[in-house]
Design a protein around this motif. Structure first.
Motif, PDB file in Angstrom:
ATOM      1  N   ILE A  17       0.682  -1.297  -0.072  1.00  0.00           N
ATOM      2  CA  ILE A  17      -0.228   0.032  -0.034  1.00  0.00           C
ATOM      3  C   ILE A  17       0.842   1.381   0.116  1.00  0.00           C
ATOM      4  CG2 ILE A  17      -1.601   1.491   1.324  1.00  0.00           C
ATOM      5  CD1 ILE A  17      -2.898  -1.144   2.295  1.00  0.00           C
ATOM      6  N   GLY A  18       1.829   1.442   0.904  1.00  0.00           N
ATOM      7  CA  GLY A  18       2.641   2.518   1.126  1.00  0.00           C
ATOM      8  C   GLY A  18       3.543   2.634  -0.358  1.00  0.00           C
ATOM      9  N   GLY A  19       3.922   1.471  -0.779  1.00  0.00           N
ATOM     10  CA  GLY A  19       4.809   1.577  -2.167  1.00  0.00           C
ATOM     11  C   GLY A  19       3.846   2.238  -3.279  1.00  0.00           C
ATOM     12  N   PHE A  20       2.527   1.728  -3.468  1.00  0.00           N
ATOM     13  CA  PHE A  20       1.791   2.036  -4.387  1.00  0.00           C
ATOM     14  C   PHE A  20       1.457   3.536  -4.539  1.00  0.00           C
ATOM     15  CE2 PHE A  20      -2.630   3.189  -5.662  1.00  0.00           C
ATOM     16  CZ  PHE A  20      -2.428   2.570  -6.937  1.00  0.00           C
ATOM     17  N   PHE A  21       1.393   4.303  -3.344  1.00  0.00           N
ATOM     18  CA  PHE A  21       1.328   5.714  -3.315  1.00  0.00           C
ATOM     19  C   PHE A  21       2.544   6.335  -3.706  1.00  0.00           C
ATOM     20  CE2 PHE A  21      -2.515   4.520  -0.356  1.00  0.00           C
ATOM     21  CZ  PHE A  21      -3.394   5.089  -1.265  1.00  0.00           C
ATOM     22  N   LYS A  22       3.553   6.080  -3.284  1.00  0.00           N
ATOM     23  CA  LYS A  22       4.980   6.459  -3.587  1.00  0.00           C
ATOM     24  C   LYS A  22       5.294   6.243  -4.968  1.00  0.00           C
ATOM     25  CE  LYS A  22       6.768   5.837   1.140  1.00  0.00           C
ATOM     26  NZ  LYS A  22       7.966   5.269   1.752  1.00  0.00           N
ATOM     27  N   VAL A  23       4.706   5.210  -5.714  1.00  0.00           N
ATOM     28  CA  VAL A  23       5.344   4.952  -7.006  1.00  0.00           C
ATOM     29  C   VAL A  23       4.261   6.102  -8.036  1.00  0.00           C
ATOM     30  CG1 VAL A  23       4.689   3.521  -9.048  1.00  0.00           C
ATOM     31  CG2 VAL A  23       5.882   2.481  -7.128  1.00  0.00           C
ATOM     32  N   LEU A  24       3.174   6.318  -7.578  1.00  0.00           N
ATOM     33  CA  LEU A  24       2.257   7.156  -8.027  1.00  0.00           C
ATOM     34  C   LEU A  24       2.781   8.720  -7.961  1.00  0.00           C
ATOM     35  CD1 LEU A  24      -1.486   6.108  -6.989  1.00  0.00           C
ATOM     36  CD2 LEU A  24      -0.333   6.090  -9.414  1.00  0.00           C
ATOM     37  N   LEU A  35      10.443   9.610  -6.266  1.00  0.00           N
ATOM     38  CA  LEU A  35      10.790   8.398  -7.135  1.00  0.00           C
ATOM     39  C   LEU A  35      11.901   7.504  -6.498  1.00  0.00           C
ATOM     40  CD1 LEU A  35      10.631   6.831  -9.973  1.00  0.00           C
ATOM     41  CD2 LEU A  35      12.601   8.339 -10.653  1.00  0.00           C
ATOM     42  N   VAL A  36      12.910   8.065  -5.764  1.00  0.00           N
ATOM     43  CA  VAL A  36      13.923   7.389  -4.914  1.00  0.00           C
ATOM     44  C   VAL A  36      13.109   6.538  -3.863  1.00  0.00           C
ATOM     45  CG1 VAL A  36      15.534   7.583  -3.171  1.00  0.00           C
ATOM     46  CG2 VAL A  36      15.836   9.168  -5.146  1.00  0.00           C
ATOM     47  N   ASP A  37      12.209   7.391  -3.299  1.00  0.00           N
ATOM     48  CA  ASP A  37      11.555   6.671  -2.267  1.00  0.00           C
ATOM     49  C   ASP A  37      10.455   5.571  -2.642  1.00  0.00           C
ATOM     50  OD1 ASP A  37      10.183   6.353   0.315  1.00  0.00           O
ATOM     51  OD2 ASP A  37       9.042   8.168   0.179  1.00  0.00           O
ATOM     52  N   ALA A  38       9.949   5.450  -4.016  1.00  0.00           N
ATOM     53  CA  ALA A  38       9.073   4.581  -4.570  1.00  0.00           C
ATOM     54  C   ALA A  38       9.902   3.508  -5.042  1.00  0.00           C
ATOM     55  CB  ALA A  38       8.671   5.096  -5.734  1.00  0.00           C
ATOM     56  N   LEU A  39      11.248   3.644  -5.335  1.00  0.00           N
ATOM     57  CA  LEU A  39      12.114   2.481  -5.807  1.00  0.00           C
ATOM     58  C   LEU A  39      12.553   1.650  -4.374  1.00  0.00           C
ATOM     59  CD1 LEU A  39      14.477   4.002  -8.425  1.00  0.00           C
ATOM     60  CD2 LEU A  39      12.718   2.399  -8.821  1.00  0.00           C
ATOM     61  N   THR A  40      12.872   2.205  -3.341  1.00  0.00           N
ATOM     62  CA  THR A  40      13.108   1.664  -2.183  1.00  0.00           C
ATOM     63  C   THR A  40      11.935   1.008  -1.603  1.00  0.00           C
ATOM     64  OG1 THR A  40      12.909   3.765  -0.591  1.00  0.00           O
ATOM     65  CG2 THR A  40      15.036   3.213  -1.507  1.00  0.00           C
ATOM     66  N   SER A  41      11.067   1.413  -2.057  1.00  0.00           N
ATOM     67  CA  SER A  41       9.448   0.729  -1.508  1.00  0.00           C
ATOM     68  C   SER A  41       9.265  -0.506  -2.216  1.00  0.00           C
ATOM     69  CB  SER A  41       8.455   1.773  -1.812  1.00  0.00           C
ATOM     70  OG  SER A  41       8.304   2.930  -1.028  1.00  0.00           O
ATOM     71  N   ALA A 110       2.757  14.629  -6.025  1.00  0.00           N
ATOM     72  CA  ALA A 110       3.883  14.243  -5.486  1.00  0.00           C
ATOM     73  C   ALA A 110       3.851  14.184  -3.950  1.00  0.00           C
ATOM     74  CB  ALA A 110       5.097  14.604  -6.108  1.00  0.00           C
ATOM     75  N   SER A 111       3.702  15.251  -3.337  1.00  0.00           N
ATOM     76  CA  SER A 111       3.707  15.452  -1.979  1.00  0.00           C
ATOM     77  C   SER A 111       2.632  14.704  -1.268  1.00  0.00           C
ATOM     78  CB  SER A 111       3.974  17.078  -1.726  1.00  0.00           C
ATOM     79  OG  SER A 111       3.799  16.934  -0.187  1.00  0.00           O
ATOM     80  N   LEU A 112       1.418  14.740  -1.932  1.00  0.00           N
ATOM     81  CA  LEU A 112      -0.059  14.270  -1.440  1.00  0.00           C
ATOM     82  C   LEU A 112       0.350  12.652  -1.467  1.00  0.00           C
ATOM     83  CD1 LEU A 112      -2.467  16.560  -3.337  1.00  0.00           C
ATOM     84  CD2 LEU A 112      -1.818  16.620  -0.964  1.00  0.00           C
ATOM     85  N   PHE A 113       0.890  12.369  -2.612  1.00  0.00           N
ATOM     86  CA  PHE A 113       0.983  10.730  -2.537  1.00  0.00           C
ATOM     87  C   PHE A 113       1.897  10.100  -1.530  1.00  0.00           C
ATOM     88  CE2 PHE A 113      -0.885  10.999  -7.004  1.00  0.00           C
ATOM     89  CZ  PHE A 113      -1.898  10.258  -6.700  1.00  0.00           C
ATOM     90  N   ALA A 114       3.069  10.914  -1.363  1.00  0.00           N
ATOM     91  CA  ALA A 114       4.010  10.801  -0.273  1.00  0.00           C
ATOM     92  C   ALA A 114       3.509  10.729   1.188  1.00  0.00           C
ATOM     93  CB  ALA A 114       5.213  11.510  -0.489  1.00  0.00           C
ATOM     94  N   CYS A 115       2.641  11.539   1.429  1.00  0.00           N
ATOM     95  CA  CYS A 115       1.704  11.468   2.772  1.00  0.00           C
ATOM     96  C   CYS A 115       0.979  10.296   2.730  1.00  0.00           C
ATOM     97  CB  CYS A 115       1.061  12.762   2.573  1.00  0.00           C
ATOM     98  SG  CYS A 115       1.793  14.572   2.983  1.00  0.00           S
ATOM     99  N   ALA A 116       0.515   9.925   1.746  1.00  0.00           N
ATOM    100  CA  ALA A 116      -0.558   8.937   1.863  1.00  0.00           C
ATOM    101  C   ALA A 116       0.325   7.588   2.156  1.00  0.00           C
ATOM    102  CB  ALA A 116      -1.551   8.592   0.299  1.00  0.00           C
ATOM    103  N   GLY A 117       1.604   7.366   1.538  1.00  0.00           N
ATOM    104  CA  GLY A 117       2.508   6.240   1.636  1.00  0.00           C
ATOM    105  C   GLY A 117       3.083   6.197   3.014  1.00  0.00           C
ATOM    106  N   LEU A 118       2.967   7.215   3.893  1.00  0.00           N
ATOM    107  CA  LEU A 118       3.793   7.442   5.307  1.00  0.00           C
ATOM    108  C   LEU A 118       3.223   6.470   6.410  1.00  0.00           C
ATOM    109  CD1 LEU A 118       5.976   8.592   7.099  1.00  0.00           C
ATOM    110  CD2 LEU A 118       4.334  10.483   7.340  1.00  0.00           C
ATOM    111  N   LEU A 119       1.894   6.514   6.588  1.00  0.00           N
ATOM    112  CA  LEU A 119       1.164   5.650   7.569  1.00  0.00           C
ATOM    113  C   LEU A 119       1.497   4.171   7.506  1.00  0.00           C
ATOM    114  CD1 LEU A 119      -0.467   5.789  10.041  1.00  0.00           C
ATOM    115  CD2 LEU A 119      -2.491   5.631   8.607  1.00  0.00           C
ATOM    116  N   PRO A 120       1.326   3.630   6.223  1.00  0.00           N
ATOM    117  CA  PRO A 120       1.481   2.321   6.410  1.00  0.00           C
ATOM    118  C   PRO A 120       2.720   1.540   6.725  1.00  0.00           C
ATOM    119  CG  PRO A 120       0.473   2.793   4.194  1.00  0.00           C
ATOM    120  CD  PRO A 120       0.750   3.997   4.989  1.00  0.00           C
ATOM    121  N   TYR A 121       3.762   2.560   6.489  1.00  0.00           N
ATOM    122  CA  TYR A 121       5.051   2.045   6.981  1.00  0.00           C
ATOM    123  C   TYR A 121       5.632   2.163   8.229  1.00  0.00           C
ATOM    124  CZ  TYR A 121       6.689   1.171   2.198  1.00  0.00           C
ATOM    125  OH  TYR A 121       6.852   0.873   0.987  1.00  0.00           O
TER     126      TYR A 121
END
Length: 277
Positions: A17-24, A35-41, A110-121
């Motif tokens: 879930i977290g990775g999905f939002f970061k990739v978006l 993108l760096v965040d998404a790749l590590t996800s 990009a910032s909004l999607f990064a916020c969405a991916g924060l909680l699952p991690y």
């Protein structure tokens, strides 16, 4: 207590879930830091599968090929995690090198999607720490994801509102932090695999043996899994003690050590005073 299978499934779902939002955020938002965040996800999600695979093997009982159990195979999880993140780090370096000196547009999405991916991690970290053992190495890289999320939220927002350069510098900073964590984790895995002996365990072993009135000549132990040690000890008993009584005493001591210290130890007996000819 959550069973390991359910725990790993929860980690996989949360990471996905977290990775999905970061990739978006990286693709749709055009942010290099996201993108760096998404790749590590992505590496994080694959690492969960590898951790679970090796964890299952590590808890199998001893067999003809592994007389002392399969505990060390559990290291395949953190080693795979190191490999995955190292591969991703290489891709990131190439991408940033190619983007160097070229302007690009960062969208607020990009910032909004990064916020969405924060909680699952955040939840994934708490669960992975409960696993203990090699799960701690996965937790370390999941902490990286949390730090990356916090940074990417700020840099992606600034990149969209002020300048893409802020986003690019954020991506470089995240990459540097990733390499630092790779180095730290490598050292920890190396220590874990090096049969390190705990001074506390040796001290407690001497204490238990001493409580039975046994003189200790030598103790050797090694860690084979989280809080699980194996080893041997040479002790001295009076020469007039019968073989049967010595066996009963040592058997009792070994069981006591196993129960109190979770340490499997083989005790070799020598007489306190050898007969002189």
């Amino acid at each position: 207590m959550v069973k390991p299978l359910k725990m790993f499934l929860y980690l996989l779902i949360l990471s996905s879930i977290g990775g999905f939002f970061k990739v978006l955020g990286g693709i749709v938002g055009g942010s290099k830091s996201v993108l760096v965040d998404a790749l590590t996800s992505i590496a994080n999600t694959v690492a969960i599968i590898m951790m679970y695979r090796f964890f299952n093997i590590s808890i199998e009982p001893p067999d003809e090929d592994h007389h002392y159990g399969h505990h060390k195979i559990g290291l395949g999880g953190p080693i795979s995690t190191l490999m995955l993140y190292s591969f991703v780090a290489g891709i990131i370096v190439i991408d940033l090198y190619e983007a160097f000196g070229r302007s690009y547009r960062v969208d607020l999405a990009a910032s909004l999607f990064a916020c969405a991916g924060l909680l699952p991690y955040g939840i994934a970290i708490a669960l992975s720490r409960r696993l203990g053992g090699t799960g701690i190495y996965y937790a370390r890289f999941t902490v990286v994801e949390i730090i990356e999320s916090a940074v990417t939220i700020a840099t992606a927002f600034a990149g969209a509102v002020i300048s893409y350069l802020i986003d690019f510098v954020g991506a470089i900073a995240l990459s540097g932090y990733l390499f630092i964590e790779l180095t730290k984790s490598f050292k920890e895995v190396l220590e874990y695999a090096s049969d390190v002996a705990s001074k506390d365990v040796v001290r407690d072993l001497r204490s238990i043996l001493g409580s039975y009135g046994i003189n200790v000549e030598r103790i050797r132990v090694r860690r084979i899994a989280e809080n699980l040690y194996q080893g041997d000890a040479i002790v001295k008993l009076p020469p007039n003690i019968s073989v049967e009584k010595a066996h009963q005493l040592i058997d009792k001591v070994e069981k006591d050590i196993k129960a109190k210290l979770n340490t499997e130890i083989v005790i070799h007996i020598e007489p306190e005073k050898r007969w002189q000819s």
